[in-house]
Design an enzyme around this catalytic site. Structure first.
Site, PDB file in Angstrom:
ATOM      1  CG  HIS A  36      36.743  44.340  45.493  1.00 20.08           C
ATOM      2  ND1 HIS A  36      37.617  45.425  46.280  1.00 20.08           N
ATOM      3  CD2 HIS A  36      36.162  45.187  45.317  1.00 20.08           C
ATOM      4  CE1 HIS A  36      37.565  46.806  46.515  1.00 20.08           C
ATOM      5  NE2 HIS A  36      36.211  46.960  45.114  1.00 20.08           N
ATOM      6  CB  SER A  69      51.739  68.493  39.342  1.00 18.94           C
ATOM      7  OG  SER A  69      50.400  68.568  39.559  1.00 18.94           O
ATOM      8  N   GLY A 125      38.915  55.875  40.118  1.00 17.57           N
ATOM      9  CA  GLY A 125      39.079  54.015  39.790  1.00 17.57           C
ATOM     10  C   GLY A 125      39.479  54.071  38.985  1.00 17.57           C
ATOM     11  CB  SER A 127      45.517  53.062  38.246  1.00 21.01           C
ATOM     12  OG  SER A 127      44.263  52.401  39.206  1.00 21.01           O
ATOM     13  CB  SER A 129      47.681  56.758  43.632  1.00 20.65           C
ATOM     14  OG  SER A 129      46.121  55.713  43.354  1.00 20.65           O
ATOM     15  CG  ASP A 174      44.369  49.565  40.624  1.00 25.87           C
ATOM     16  OD1 ASP A 174      44.217  48.855  40.203  1.00 25.87           O
ATOM     17  OD2 ASP A 174      44.854  50.523  41.710  1.00 25.87           O
TER      18      ASP A 174
HETATM   19  C1  GLA Z   1      41.246  49.029  43.380  1.00 29.79           C
HETATM   20  C2  GLA Z   1      42.665  48.699  43.913  1.00 29.79           C
HETATM   21  C3  GLA Z   1      43.180  47.957  43.314  1.00 29.79           C
HETATM   22  C4  GLA Z   1      41.590  46.898  43.493  1.00 29.79           C
HETATM   23  C5  GLA Z   1      40.709  47.860  42.853  1.00 29.79           C
HETATM   24  C6  GLA Z   1      39.122  46.103  43.007  1.00 29.79           C
HETATM   25  O1  GLA Z   1      41.318  49.882  42.702  1.00 29.79           O
HETATM   26  O2  GLA Z   1      43.434  49.244  44.172  1.00 29.79           O
HETATM   27  O3  GLA Z   1      43.988  46.962  44.007  1.00 29.79           O
HETATM   28  O4  GLA Z   1      41.717  45.956  44.090  1.00 29.79           O
HETATM   29  O5  GLA Z   1      40.468  48.229  43.831  1.00 29.79           O
HETATM   30  O6  GLA Z   1      40.002  45.527  41.876  1.00 29.79           O
END
Ligand code: GLA
Length: 392
Positions: A36, A69, A125, A127, A129, A174
């Site tokens: 964050h 997909s 979490g 990534s 996307s 990300d």
């Molecule tokens: C998500 C967001 C990132 C970052 C993290 C937290 O993954 O896509 O940009 O802010 O949360 O660190």
């Protein structure tokens, strides 16, 4: 991933004559520390994973976009003639947003047949996307020969797509990790200036283990945007006293001198997290250069504590996984990774206790939460790329 199987599926979905498709891959990412901080112009230290998204893609002679997909049944056909708007099949909005960005840059587009396949767990979490966005952006630039867009331009384009088309006010971490990742290296990135350095990240005697809470994430996007707003609120109070625009520009000592100007205690804690986390990233990078992994692990633990108490993005599932991990002898650091509110933790675990770690943490987590965690061994890998045509 079985390329022959993907190819077979491609021809089943998209028959008719046409050129042979090309194949691209974009990884997912795990953030080691610096959570964050990206949308606050701070530092982050992510790395790319061996897990990711494959995209098999071929040009069409018309302008239709066909999305399929390997992870879902059927395909979606999209006619972009009236313009780009969100589609009801939610996953296709990630590649669609990228097409929309290319269109806004006045790149002359054609239609495409596309088949995606991914092995990143969704909403974990890691990534998934950004991985879909970057594989689409990279493949499009490559297939349309858009040489004016370098990798960092594609990273920025994918971020704009997530902010404007998807509606999540995320930072750049990300996409940057997915685009710029490199095997055996973490990326030390200044999210304000986009200066970066690939720092060797080779764990001798240790393994990077990711644990998924498998908690259904609810309202994660809106809670994320709420944190972004709280950081803006903190800045509004600080700006009147020091000439900066983002929390990431403020030093540790500087903040502790003026923190009282943020009247709301909750907002002050949000800022305290960002500023202390920023400092932890700097310390973590210097640990890597000194090969001081024990201190690196201690910084990971401290990061989790701040995300739990100051930023309040952890929750019982992430806290339980981290607590149980930290209890085990041979674990040098453990923390949540990504946005939080569910998702994954990342731990550095001594090689010879990895099995024990998975069993013990998994069992205790199940006992305490009723949920079954999944575990993945992370291999730090390269960023987005084309997979050579010989292997198709
Ligand atoms: C998500 C967001 C990132 C970052 C993290 C937290 O993954 O896509 O940009 O802010 O949360 O660190």
């Amino acid at each position: 991933m079985n390329i022959a199987e993907l190819s077979k599926q491609f021809y089943e979905l998209y028959d008719g004559p046409g050129q042979a498709p090309r194949l691209y891959f974009a990884p997912g990412r795990v953030n080691l520390i610096g959570e964050h901080t990206d949308y606050n112009g701070g530092f982050v230290l992510p790395c790319a994973l061996q897990y990711g998204t494959w995209l098999m893609m071929r040009k069409r002679s018309d302008n239709l976009l066909q999305f399929a997909s390997a992870n879902f049944v059927g395909k979606a056909v999209y006619d972009p003639s009236p313009g780009y708007v969100k589609h009801q099949v939610s996953w296709i909005n990630y590649p669609l947003g990228i097409f929309s960005q290319f269109d806004q840059l006045k790149v002359s587009l054609t239609g495409f047949d596309m088949l995606f396949s991914g092995d990143i767990p969704n909403s974990a979490g890691l990534s998934s996307s950004a991985s879909i966005e970057m594989v689409t952006a990279y493949a499009l630039a490559s297939m349309l020969n858009v040489t004016s867009l370098g990798m960092i331009d594609l990273v920025k384009l994918a971020k704009r797509s997530e902010n404007e088309f998807i509606g999540v006010n995320c930072g750049i971490m990300d996409m940057f990790a997915v685009g710029m990742g490199s095997a055996d290296h973490a990326i030390f990135l200044n999210c304000l200036t986009l200066e970066y350095k690939r720092v060797p990240f080779i764990l001798k005697g240790y393994t990077l283990v990711i644990a998924n809470t498998n908690k259904q994430r609810v309202l994660a996007d809106s809670k994320y945007n709420e944190r972004v707003d709280e950081c803006r609120e903190a800045m509004d109070a600080i700006k009147a006293h020091i000439p900066v625009n983002l929390l990431g520009e403020i030093g540790f000592m500087q903040f502790f001198k003026i923190q009282e100007v943020i009247e709301d205690e909750r907002v002050r804690r949000r800022a305290r997290h960002v500023i202390s986390e920023n400092q932890r990233v700097l310390n973590a990078v210097s640990c890597l250069y000194k090969n001081d992994m024990l201190q690196f692990g201690a910084l990971m633990n401290a990061s989790h504590e701040s995300l739990r108490d100051n930023y309040e993005v952890t929750g019982i599932e992430l806290d339980t996984l981290v607590e149980e991990a930290q209890k085990i002898n041979g674990v040098i650091g453990s923390r949540m990774t990504g946005a939080g509110f569910g998702g994954c933790t990342v731990s550095i675990v001594k090689d010879d206790i990895v099995e024990k770690f998975i069993h013990e943490v998994g069992d205790r987590y199940k006992l305490r939460t009723g949920l079954t965690a999944s575990f993945y061994i992370a291999k730090v890998s390269d960023g987005v790329r084309e997979i050579s045509s010989e292997s198709i």
